[in-house]
Motif scaffolding. Sequence first.
Motif, PDB file in Angstrom:
ATOM      1  N   ASN A 106       0.502  -0.848  -0.036  1.00 48.71           N
ATOM      2  CA  ASN A 106       0.194   0.298  -0.039  1.00 48.71           C
ATOM      3  C   ASN A 106       1.014   1.308   0.418  1.00 48.71           C
ATOM      4  O   ASN A 106       0.416   2.560  -0.835  1.00 48.71           O
ATOM      5  N   ALA A 107       1.708   1.240   0.971  1.00 53.16           N
ATOM      6  CA  ALA A 107       2.936   2.134   0.938  1.00 53.16           C
ATOM      7  C   ALA A 107       3.764   2.775  -0.720  1.00 53.16           C
ATOM      8  O   ALA A 107       3.545   3.480  -0.522  1.00 53.16           O
ATOM      9  N   GLU A 108       4.120   1.705  -0.924  1.00 47.70           N
ATOM     10  CA  GLU A 108       4.650   1.655  -2.467  1.00 47.70           C
ATOM     11  C   GLU A 108       3.571   2.180  -3.430  1.00 47.70           C
ATOM     12  O   GLU A 108       4.391   3.143  -4.230  1.00 47.70           O
ATOM     13  N   ALA A 109       2.601   1.921  -3.511  1.00 47.54           N
ATOM     14  CA  ALA A 109       1.403   2.294  -4.179  1.00 47.54           C
ATOM     15  C   ALA A 109       1.309   3.716  -4.136  1.00 47.54           C
ATOM     16  O   ALA A 109       0.831   4.300  -5.075  1.00 47.54           O
ATOM     17  N   ASN A 110       1.448   3.875  -3.265  1.00 49.60           N
ATOM     18  CA  ASN A 110       0.884   5.618  -2.861  1.00 49.60           C
ATOM     19  C   ASN A 110       2.003   6.547  -3.367  1.00 49.60           C
ATOM     20  O   ASN A 110       1.845   7.318  -3.947  1.00 49.60           O
ATOM     21  N   ILE A 111       3.097   5.882  -3.113  1.00 52.85           N
ATOM     22  CA  ILE A 111       4.412   6.373  -2.727  1.00 52.85           C
ATOM     23  C   ILE A 111       4.698   6.955  -5.005  1.00 52.85           C
ATOM     24  O   ILE A 111       3.992   7.736  -5.700  1.00 52.85           O
ATOM     25  N   GLY A 112       4.104   5.682  -5.437  1.00 54.02           N
ATOM     26  CA  GLY A 112       3.860   5.894  -6.762  1.00 54.02           C
ATOM     27  C   GLY A 112       2.502   6.594  -7.744  1.00 54.02           C
ATOM     28  O   GLY A 112       3.106   7.003  -8.551  1.00 54.02           O
ATOM     29  N   GLY A 113       1.806   6.389  -7.206  1.00 54.90           N
ATOM     30  CA  GLY A 113       0.511   7.726  -7.627  1.00 54.90           C
ATOM     31  C   GLY A 113       0.742   8.867  -7.285  1.00 54.90           C
ATOM     32  O   GLY A 113       0.522  10.072  -7.879  1.00 54.90           O
ATOM     33  N   SER A 114       1.605   9.100  -5.280  1.00 57.39           N
ATOM     34  CA  SER A 114       0.970  10.530  -5.282  1.00 57.39           C
ATOM     35  C   SER A 114       2.063  11.868  -6.304  1.00 57.39           C
ATOM     36  O   SER A 114       1.642  12.819  -6.535  1.00 57.39           O
TER      37      SER A 114
END
Length: 135
Positions: A117-125
Amino acid sequence: DSFDSINKLISSCKAELAKASRVSLMTSNLLSAFPPILDRGTVLATPPKRPTSDGTGSKKNVLQEAMHQALISAMTERDEAHAQLVAASVLHVHEMEQERKKIDRLTQKLVVAEKLNAEANIGGSSFFLGSDEIS
């Protein structure tokens, strides 16, 4: 004062002795009334009467044997209850170990899910912050 307390103790002892004497008499009467039967397949509930040189020791022996058999029976019941308690304790420990393993697996899954979830949030942000360019 101490004389009164001693008298009370003596009276109490006399009463208990009289009660024990009555119970002893009733027990020996009951033992003589019933034939021997097997208890738990191996232990005689009422002991066989043993011949004595005179009739005075017979009741004493029967009472002692009856008390011995009652003690053996009580000890057997105690041992069975203890075995059940130990089995329940072992089962509880096993169940607690299973729960601990389940908690460990769920914790590991949670850690992995949080990382993803943290990796997905970093990529999307980064896209929304304007650092990624659209080609």
